[in-house]
Design a protein around this motif. Structure first.
Motif, PDB file in Angstrom:
ATOM      1  N   ASN A  97      40.199  38.834  36.328  1.00  0.00           N
ATOM      2  CA  ASN A  97      40.816  39.047  35.028  1.00  0.00           C
ATOM      3  C   ASN A  97      39.979  40.011  34.173  1.00  0.00           C
ATOM      4  N   GLN A 117      42.813  41.345  39.175  1.00  0.00           N
ATOM      5  CA  GLN A 117      43.613  40.168  38.835  1.00  0.00           C
ATOM      6  C   GLN A 117      42.806  38.884  39.019  1.00  0.00           C
ATOM      7  N   PRO A 138      43.641  43.590  34.969  1.00  0.00           N
ATOM      8  CA  PRO A 138      44.678  43.077  35.869  1.00  0.00           C
ATOM      9  C   PRO A 138      46.026  43.795  35.800  1.00  0.00           C
TER      10      PRO A 138
END
Length: 154
Positions: free
Chosen positions: A25, A22, A84
Motif C-alpha cells: 500500500n 498493492q 497501489p
C-alpha cells in the motif's frame, strides 16, 4: 514475495511492481534481470535463471550451436510504482556482449558465460565473472538501469 510472471521483461516488471505496491500500500521499486540471446530473438530473457538451472553453462552455449550469431545483451529493468493505483514507470538498462564458454569464478548466475562489450562498443575480453567488481558495476546493465532511476528522481 510476488509471483513469477511470464511475458516480456517490461511487462513482467510492471506487473510485479503493481502487485508489490498493492501489497505494501505504498511506493515500490522492483528489479528484474534478463539475459537475451539475439539469435533466439531475446530468449531465454527473463527465464535465464530456469534455463541455467536446467542446462548449466554448457547447455546455454549449446542453445547457440547452430547459429553464427553469439551476441547477446544483459538487461535490467527497474519498475517504480508510486502507489497501489499508479502506473509503473520502467527503467531499462542494457549491456551488449556475447555468449562464450564459461570463464572465471562461478559466484553469480550466468556471469561466467557473458562477455560484455567494452565502453567503445567493441568486443570485450573478459566475462562478467572475470572482471573486477568495480569495473563490472561501472558498465553493467544494472548500473545503466540504476542511472536512469537516479536521473528520474533528481
Amino acid at each position: 514475495m510476488v509471483p513469477e510472471y511470464q511475458g516480456e521483461p517490461e511487462e513482467i516488471s510492471k506487473e510485479k511492481a503493481k502487485l508489490a505496491a498493492q501489497r505494501i500500500n505504498g511506493p515500490i521499486l522492483i528489479e528484474d534481470t534478463s539475459l537475451c540471446f539475439n539469435a533466439l530473438h531475446g530468449l531465454p530473457g527473463p527465464y535465464i535463471k530456469w534455463f541455467l538451472d536446467k542446462l548449466g553453462y554448457d547447455g546455454l552455449n549449446k542453445l547457440l550451436i547452430g547459429y553464427d550469431d553469439k551476441t547477446a545483451y544483459a538487461q535490467c529493468v527497474f519498475a517504480f510504482c508510486a502507489g497501489p493505483t499508479s502506473e509503473p514507470i520502467i527503467f531499462d538498462g542494457r549491456c551488449s556482449g556475447r555468449i562464450v564458454q564459461a570463464r572465471g569464478p562461478n559466484k553469480f548466475g550466468w556471469d561466467p558465460v557473458f562477455q560484455p562489450d567494452n565502453e567503445q562498443g567493441q568486443q570485450g575480453h573478459q566475462t562478467f565473472a572475470e572482471m573486477d567488481k568495480t569495473e563490472k558495476n561501472r558498465i553493467s546493465h544494472r548500473s545503466r538501469s540504476l542511472q536512469l532511476v537516479k536521473n528520474y528522481f533528481v
